[in-house]
Design an enzyme around this catalytic site. Structure first.
Site, PDB file in Angstrom:
ATOM      1  N   CYS A 187      54.054  81.537  18.743  1.00  0.00           N
ATOM      2  CA  CYS A 187      55.182  81.794  17.481  1.00  0.00           C
ATOM      3  C   CYS A 187      55.631  80.288  16.892  1.00  0.00           C
ATOM      4  O   CYS A 187      55.693  79.371  17.575  1.00  0.00           O
ATOM      5  CB  CYS A 187      56.132  82.570  17.966  1.00  0.00           C
ATOM      6  SG  CYS A 187      55.783  84.053  18.850  1.00  0.00           S
ATOM      7  N   ARG A 195      49.147  77.676  14.599  1.00  0.00           N
ATOM      8  CA  ARG A 195      49.626  77.535  16.033  1.00  0.00           C
ATOM      9  C   ARG A 195      49.139  78.815  16.465  1.00  0.00           C
ATOM     10  O   ARG A 195      49.235  79.415  17.612  1.00  0.00           O
ATOM     11  CB  ARG A 195      51.012  77.740  16.233  1.00  0.00           C
ATOM     12  CG  ARG A 195      51.744  76.334  15.772  1.00  0.00           C
ATOM     13  CD  ARG A 195      53.209  76.441  15.557  1.00  0.00           C
ATOM     14  NE  ARG A 195      54.015  76.863  16.704  1.00  0.00           N
ATOM     15  CZ  ARG A 195      54.502  76.081  17.629  1.00  0.00           C
ATOM     16  NH1 ARG A 195      54.285  74.918  17.595  1.00  0.00           N
ATOM     17  NH2 ARG A 195      55.194  76.621  18.580  1.00  0.00           N
ATOM     18  N   TRP A 223      53.074  85.330  17.523  1.00  0.00           N
ATOM     19  CA  TRP A 223      51.775  85.484  18.304  1.00  0.00           C
ATOM     20  C   TRP A 223      52.135  86.421  19.454  1.00  0.00           C
ATOM     21  O   TRP A 223      52.864  86.191  20.285  1.00  0.00           O
ATOM     22  CB  TRP A 223      51.237  84.065  18.911  1.00  0.00           C
ATOM     23  CG  TRP A 223      50.003  83.964  19.516  1.00  0.00           C
ATOM     24  CD1 TRP A 223      48.668  84.116  18.819  1.00  0.00           C
ATOM     25  CD2 TRP A 223      49.621  84.098  20.968  1.00  0.00           C
ATOM     26  NE1 TRP A 223      47.711  83.981  19.628  1.00  0.00           N
ATOM     27  CE2 TRP A 223      48.251  83.999  20.864  1.00  0.00           C
ATOM     28  CE3 TRP A 223      50.330  83.690  22.100  1.00  0.00           C
ATOM     29  CZ2 TRP A 223      47.579  83.648  22.033  1.00  0.00           C
ATOM     30  CZ3 TRP A 223      49.712  83.672  23.313  1.00  0.00           C
ATOM     31  CH2 TRP A 223      48.316  83.532  23.301  1.00  0.00           C
ATOM     32  N   ASN A 243      60.941  82.176  19.469  1.00  0.00           N
ATOM     33  CA  ASN A 243      59.415  81.734  20.112  1.00  0.00           C
ATOM     34  C   ASN A 243      59.914  81.325  21.602  1.00  0.00           C
ATOM     35  O   ASN A 243      60.922  80.988  21.906  1.00  0.00           O
ATOM     36  CB  ASN A 243      59.066  80.226  19.683  1.00  0.00           C
ATOM     37  CG  ASN A 243      57.723  79.858  20.329  1.00  0.00           C
ATOM     38  OD1 ASN A 243      57.106  80.892  20.810  1.00  0.00           O
ATOM     39  ND2 ASN A 243      57.578  78.592  20.314  1.00  0.00           N
ATOM     40  N   GLY A 244      58.769  82.183  22.231  1.00  0.00           N
ATOM     41  CA  GLY A 244      58.970  82.294  23.762  1.00  0.00           C
ATOM     42  C   GLY A 244      59.317  83.637  24.234  1.00  0.00           C
ATOM     43  O   GLY A 244      58.891  84.738  23.786  1.00  0.00           O
ATOM     44  N   GLU A 265      33.848  69.868  29.018  1.00  0.00           N
ATOM     45  CA  GLU A 265      34.341  69.779  27.848  1.00  0.00           C
ATOM     46  C   GLU A 265      33.272  70.175  26.725  1.00  0.00           C
ATOM     47  O   GLU A 265      33.751  70.974  25.893  1.00  0.00           O
ATOM     48  CB  GLU A 265      34.906  68.255  27.391  1.00  0.00           C
ATOM     49  CG  GLU A 265      35.309  68.251  26.186  1.00  0.00           C
ATOM     50  CD  GLU A 265      36.431  69.095  25.515  1.00  0.00           C
ATOM     51  OE1 GLU A 265      37.027  69.906  26.648  1.00  0.00           O
ATOM     52  OE2 GLU A 265      36.647  69.111  24.473  1.00  0.00           O
ATOM     53  N   LYS A 310      33.966  73.443  24.207  1.00  0.00           N
ATOM     54  CA  LYS A 310      33.935  73.334  22.604  1.00  0.00           C
ATOM     55  C   LYS A 310      33.094  74.370  22.152  1.00  0.00           C
ATOM     56  O   LYS A 310      33.344  75.007  21.262  1.00  0.00           O
ATOM     57  CB  LYS A 310      33.376  71.626  22.355  1.00  0.00           C
ATOM     58  CG  LYS A 310      34.603  70.779  22.328  1.00  0.00           C
ATOM     59  CD  LYS A 310      35.475  70.809  21.463  1.00  0.00           C
ATOM     60  CE  LYS A 310      36.883  71.197  21.677  1.00  0.00           C
ATOM     61  NZ  LYS A 310      37.612  71.180  22.802  1.00  0.00           N
ATOM     62  N   GLU A 315      34.310  77.956  22.418  1.00  0.00           N
ATOM     63  CA  GLU A 315      35.566  78.513  21.791  1.00  0.00           C
ATOM     64  C   GLU A 315      35.602  78.426  20.076  1.00  0.00           C
ATOM     65  O   GLU A 315      36.207  79.012  19.645  1.00  0.00           O
ATOM     66  CB  GLU A 315      36.793  77.397  22.205  1.00  0.00           C
ATOM     67  CG  GLU A 315      36.895  76.255  21.924  1.00  0.00           C
ATOM     68  CD  GLU A 315      38.084  75.279  22.216  1.00  0.00           C
ATOM     69  OE1 GLU A 315      39.043  75.886  22.281  1.00  0.00           O
ATOM     70  OE2 GLU A 315      38.182  74.146  22.377  1.00  0.00           O
ATOM     71  N   HIS A 345      21.187  76.135  44.112  1.00  0.00           N
ATOM     72  CA  HIS A 345      21.622  76.940  45.182  1.00  0.00           C
ATOM     73  C   HIS A 345      22.007  78.483  44.546  1.00  0.00           C
ATOM     74  O   HIS A 345      23.109  79.009  44.950  1.00  0.00           O
ATOM     75  CB  HIS A 345      22.965  76.309  45.692  1.00  0.00           C
ATOM     76  CG  HIS A 345      22.820  75.061  46.372  1.00  0.00           C
ATOM     77  ND1 HIS A 345      22.269  75.044  47.533  1.00  0.00           N
ATOM     78  CD2 HIS A 345      22.717  73.775  45.916  1.00  0.00           C
ATOM     79  CE1 HIS A 345      22.074  73.674  47.808  1.00  0.00           C
ATOM     80  NE2 HIS A 345      22.477  72.818  46.931  1.00  0.00           N
ATOM     81  N   LYS A 371      46.702  77.166  19.134  1.00  0.00           N
ATOM     82  CA  LYS A 371      46.738  75.630  19.529  1.00  0.00           C
ATOM     83  C   LYS A 371      47.479  75.172  20.672  1.00  0.00           C
ATOM     84  O   LYS A 371      47.078  74.244  21.277  1.00  0.00           O
ATOM     85  CB  LYS A 371      47.428  74.764  18.171  1.00  0.00           C
ATOM     86  CG  LYS A 371      47.295  73.373  18.293  1.00  0.00           C
ATOM     87  CD  LYS A 371      46.029  72.897  18.416  1.00  0.00           C
ATOM     88  CE  LYS A 371      45.755  71.465  18.799  1.00  0.00           C
ATOM     89  NZ  LYS A 371      44.308  70.993  18.989  1.00  0.00           N
TER      90      LYS A 371
HETATM   91  C1  AGP Z   1      41.031  72.810  23.861  1.00  0.00           C
HETATM   92  O1  AGP Z   1      40.061  72.920  22.479  1.00  0.00           O
HETATM   93  C2  AGP Z   1      41.665  74.170  23.724  1.00  0.00           C
HETATM   94  N1  AGP Z   1      42.254  74.205  22.584  1.00  0.00           N
HETATM   95  C3  AGP Z   1      42.666  74.178  24.959  1.00  0.00           C
HETATM   96  O2  AGP Z   1      41.768  74.521  26.108  1.00  0.00           O
HETATM   97  C4  AGP Z   1      43.718  73.019  25.150  1.00  0.00           C
HETATM   98  O3  AGP Z   1      43.043  72.150  25.404  1.00  0.00           O
HETATM   99  C5  AGP Z   1      44.591  73.684  26.140  1.00  0.00           C
HETATM  100  O4  AGP Z   1      45.131  74.952  25.921  1.00  0.00           O
HETATM  101  C6  AGP Z   1      45.584  72.654  26.912  1.00  0.00           C
HETATM  102  O5  AGP Z   1      46.247  72.491  25.677  1.00  0.00           O
HETATM  103  P1  AGP Z   1      47.556  71.237  25.746  1.00  0.00           P
HETATM  104  O6  AGP Z   1      46.301  69.831  25.688  1.00  0.00           O
HETATM  105  O7  AGP Z   1      48.211  71.090  24.529  1.00  0.00           O
HETATM  106  O8  AGP Z   1      48.231  71.107  27.028  1.00  0.00           O
END
Ligand code: AGP
Length: 608
Positions: free
Chosen positions: A2, A27, A75, A101-102, A481, A485, A488, A504, A603
């Protein structure tokens, strides 16, 4: 997550609130709403779906008069994304409007208490409980009612409050959710993120947990939950809206990939002086450092994968046990940490709920906390004993790129810095490592420039699903990583797998045309990787190999090759990951995905 915004001044509030909400879209959200106060009372409008639905509904704000107001992008956490559940929420009698928010964790018992007093609820949200509790406690003194209300709340909240009987006055309160105040001339603002403020003011005040702000067009008064006045400094934001716009690129993600040399330079340069790595932000004394017998690294998602790189490099150079653990696991496994543990917390946003919780768990057990974060004044930054900021600038795309690579750069600097202080690095090796780190911006740029064929490679592979990323040691950390990428933003399933582990069981999944991205830049294990590539090739896999310049053997083994510039054996992750970021980007583009705002993602994951 949010996002909340608020404005009070002499201009019409609605258009400004809409603009602020649009800056918070990244966000992640599923509905939006605005409430403004005019002579006729509180005017509330909200809409499920994208902000443009709300924008059209209120004709850009033209249908809402009033010079103070609050806004929200939701959200969903409690209740489906509907108009009824969208914020702002009104109290039964219409006296208050509130955005939040929360998550209020004790909202069920509070709701029952209120219903027993005849309060009726229109939504399924925890937020509607808060606004009615506020109304219940209001007896003409707004500050007293707010203090009494927040005293009852358990969980996380950033609140924005509008009261029909208090024209021009806004109240905000914060606990475990970000909230920043914008200081204007004859007008003032609040928002969940600086990005929503910089178009109007660059003078900001970061609220901390347990702080409440009483805002009018001419003044901002801040007090704690006991009602005691607090003095807060005004900080000046150095970047502007343009930095948070696309800068001519089609997507924020591509802009942020291409910004990485600059982001790395900004993160590294201030910390290398006269050939020495200088981490002034790290205050552990030599004697305290010598007492550290374990380093824990914790984070979520890509930040965890950056931490996984750090584990290999720090352990290799410092010869101290290093554990990297997912924050959502660490927080619940009764961690073995104490005053001899250094916990390194990694987070781009500094607001990730699981990471904050793991941090608090370890802090309570005596661990020393070092945070690596990108957002100044974020919750994690404020809770840590020491903070090393990644000066990557605002990262808007949900999929992190420059956030990740600057985290890895800080990890590498930290490893070399600690090893030097622990007397584990001879002058020559130290100098070589420092120079290699200093050259990261150029290496990343070179890695981009020497791989112009990535869009074609993506075109070739984009029809496939269930891709494998395989690697060993630091290459395996990069696989994690690279795989995330791809998943997602292209919605193609892939799996990062330790190459030595394939035999294995999982090799049973390798079949004709199965794409395997093989990372073979950690050359101490190159022969092993060549064997693994032959293994999967023998079973029909199509292999895209990522190797260092000058590696000729690979051309006999792989179907496609990405060459990256060579640097120190422990420091290849950054030039290696950037082509994988671009590969994922072009795969997603070929698949027509919403690259900057992938489905289901936010985000910053500020809820559990
Ligand atoms: C990464 O591309 C993602 N958006 C997600 O995994 C992100 O890295 C993770 O939620 C951690 O976020 P932060 O670094 O803001 O703590």
């Amino acid at each position: 997550m949010c996002g909340i915004v608020g404005f009070t001044g002499s201009q019409s509030a609605a258009p400004l609130l809409l603009d602020g909400l649009k800056k918070l879209e990244y966000r992640g959200y599923d509905s939006a709403g605005i409430a403004v106060l005019s002579q006729e009372g509180i005017h509330l409008e909200k809409a499920a779906g994208k902000i443009k639905n709300l924008d059209e509904k209120i004709q850009g704000g033209a249908t809402m008069t009033g010079s103070s107001g609050i806004g929200h992008t939701r959200w969903a956490t409690h209740g489906a994304p509907t108009d009824e559940n969208a914020h702002p929420h009104m109290s039964n009698g219409g006296r208050f409007a509130l955005v939040h928010n929360g998550i209020v964790e004790n909202y069920v018992e509070l709701r029952e208490e209120l219903m027993a007093q005849g309060i009726q609820f229109k939504s399924e949200t925890d937020t509607e409980v808060v606004v009615n509790l506020l109304d219940l406690y209001y007896a003409g003194d707004l500050k007293a009612a707010v203090l009494k209300t927040v005293a009852r709340l358990e969980g996380a909240y950033a609140l924005g409050i509008l009261c029909k009987e208090e024209p021009g006055r806004l109240i905000t309160a914060r606990h475990a959710a970000p909230l920043i105040l914008g200081v204007g001339k004859g007008e003032n603002y609040f928002a969940s993120d600086v990005t929503a403020l910089v178009a109007h003011t660059k003078d900001v005040i970061y609220l901390e947990d347990g702080e409440i702000a009483d805002i009018t067009p001419e003044s901002i008064t801040i007090y704690d939950t006991a009602g005691e006045l607090l003095e807060k400094s005004i900080e000046h934001v150095t970047w502007d809206v343009a930095a948070a716009e696309k800068g001519g690129y089609e997507h924020f993600m591509l802009k942020e990939i291409m910004e990485q040399p600059e982001a790395l330079r900004a993160t590294i340069e201030p910390r290398i002086k006269h050939g020495e790595i200088v981490l002034d932000d790290f205050s552990l004394s030599d004697s305290e450092l010598k007492k550290i017998n374990k380093i824990m690294i914790t984070a979520c998602g890509s930040a965890y994968y950056a931490g996984s790189v750090g584990k290999y490099v720090i352990e290799q150079l410092c010869r101290i046990p290093v554990e990297a653990d997912l924050a959502s696991e660490l927080r619940y496994r009764n961690p073995l940490v104490d005053e001899h543990s250094l916990l390194v917390v990694v987070s781009q946003s500094g607001e990730t709920a699981d990471t904050i919780a793991a941090m608090k768990e370890c802090k309570a057990r005596g661990a020393r906390i070092l945070a690596i974060v990108n957002v100044v004044g974020s919750t994690i930054a404020r809770l840590a004993d020491d903070v090393i900021y990644t000066w990557a600038g605002p990262e808007i795309a949900v999929a992190t790129t420059k956030g990740y690579t600057t985290q890895v750069a800080v990890m590498d600097m930290l490893a070399v810095y600690l090893a030097r202080r622990l007397g584990r690095l001879e002058d020559g090796e130290y100098k070589t490592l420092v120079e290699a780190i200093r050259s990261f911006p150029e290496l990343v740029q070179q890695s981009i420039d020497q791989n112009p064929k990535l869009p074609e490679l993506a075109e070739k592979y984009h029809g496939h699903n269930n891709l494998f990323f395989i690697g060993r040691n630091l290459d395996f950390a990069a696989c994690l990583e690279g795989s995330l990428k791809l998943k997602e933003i292209s919605y193609l399933h892939s799996e990062a797998y330790a190459a030595g582990e394939l035999k294995h069981g999982t090799i049973a999944l390798i079949e004709e045309d199965r794409p395997v991205i093989a990372l073979a830049c950690y050359e101490a294990l190159l022969d092993k990787m060549l064997s693994n590539i032959r293994e999967v090739k023998a079973r029909g896999a199509e292999v895209l190999a990522v190797v260092l310049d000058g590696n000729r053997e690979i051309f006999d083994e792989a179907d496609d090759v990405i060459l990256i510039p060579r640097t120190h054996p422990l420091l290849n992750t950054l030039p290696e990951i950037v082509p994988l970021q671009l590969f994922a980007y072009y795969m997603a583009k070929s698949n027509g995905c919403d690259i900057d705002k992938p489905k289901n993602l936010a985000k910053s994951v500020t809820v559990e």
